[in-house]
Motif scaffolding. Sequence first.
Motif, PDB file in Angstrom:
ATOM      1  N   UNK A  87      41.652  37.074  44.640  1.00 39.08           N
ATOM      2  CA  UNK A  87      41.873  36.244  45.820  1.00 39.08           C
ATOM      3  C   UNK A  87      40.690  35.306  45.989  1.00 39.08           C
ATOM      4  N   UNK A  88      40.974  34.061  46.380  1.00 41.37           N
ATOM      5  CA  UNK A  88      39.909  33.102  46.670  1.00 41.37           C
ATOM      6  C   UNK A  88      40.375  32.140  47.753  1.00 41.37           C
ATOM      7  N   UNK A 120      40.261  48.424  45.246  1.00 42.68           N
ATOM      8  CA  UNK A 120      39.981  47.229  46.032  1.00 42.68           C
ATOM      9  C   UNK A 120      38.493  46.922  45.876  1.00 42.68           C
ATOM     10  N   UNK A 121      38.173  45.817  45.223  1.00 39.49           N
ATOM     11  CA  UNK A 121      36.779  45.395  45.103  1.00 39.49           C
ATOM     12  C   UNK A 121      36.520  44.431  46.255  1.00 39.49           C
ATOM     13  N   UNK A 143      40.567  42.036  43.776  1.00 44.14           N
ATOM     14  CA  UNK A 143      39.231  41.505  44.078  1.00 44.14           C
ATOM     15  C   UNK A 143      39.366  40.506  45.214  1.00 44.14           C
ATOM     16  N   UNK A 144      38.700  40.773  46.324  1.00 46.80           N
ATOM     17  CA  UNK A 144      38.780  39.904  47.492  1.00 46.80           C
ATOM     18  C   UNK A 144      37.360  39.698  48.026  1.00 46.80           C
ATOM     19  N   UNK A 191      46.427  37.902  38.099  1.00 47.59           N
ATOM     20  CA  UNK A 191      47.156  37.143  39.106  1.00 47.59           C
ATOM     21  C   UNK A 191      46.123  36.520  40.029  1.00 47.59           C
ATOM     22  N   UNK A 192      46.174  35.198  40.186  1.00 44.97           N
ATOM     23  CA  UNK A 192      45.229  34.464  41.018  1.00 44.97           C
ATOM     24  C   UNK A 192      45.953  33.997  42.274  1.00 44.97           C
ATOM     25  N   UNK A 193      45.359  34.279  43.438  1.00 44.21           N
ATOM     26  CA  UNK A 193      45.956  33.892  44.720  1.00 44.21           C
ATOM     27  C   UNK A 193      44.905  33.141  45.528  1.00 44.21           C
ATOM     28  N   UNK A 194      45.249  31.928  45.939  1.00 43.96           N
ATOM     29  CA  UNK A 194      44.338  31.134  46.750  1.00 43.96           C
ATOM     30  C   UNK A 194      45.085  30.613  47.971  1.00 43.96           C
TER      31      UNK A 194
END
Length: 190
Positions: A138-139, A38-39, A91-92, A7-10
């Motif tokens: 997350x990006x 949580x990375x 990943x954040x 899942x990609x969240x921007x």
Amino acid sequence: MASSSLIFITGGVRSGKSSMAERLALEIASQSGGPLYYIATGVPSDSEMQERIEKHQSDREAGTYQWKTIEQSVQIGRLAETFSSGDIILLDCVTTLLNNELFSTEQTWNDSFLETVKEKIITGIISIKNRAGTMIVVSNEVLNESLPGNDLVFLYSRLLGQIHQVLVEEADQAFLVEAGIPIAMKGVRQ
């Protein structure tokens, strides 16, 4: 074994994307019972960044579910062996990871170096995703803003855009968050 999902969240800075990612990870964990990881890619380089890191840590600690936080500012692919098929990983964030990879060495930003950094990030994320149950990435969306006449900023933005394109292509779901509102760009949340 169930297949893994990405899942990609921007979204823009302070758009609510990290909060959405954490809520989504918690929702998935409550349904699957899998452990939460949580990375964190942030490095406390100044007082503002230190405050942001501390806020994210306290938000995770305040919840019902126990997060296992892994601080990894570069070379995230090294973590792949850590995970298994039931894990939910957040990943954040990719933007910070890209910054860290670009500036962790005195390397000149030539095409070969930029391609190596891009591949290292993409390969690392996909390697982790392939071992996990669910990976949420997350990006920051920095490509909607006007770019000053700086070659490094242009190269950075182009590279980030290329990484985003690959991750969205690989993703089962993709969201753009604006003012705390998630907009589904790919896939449908079930």
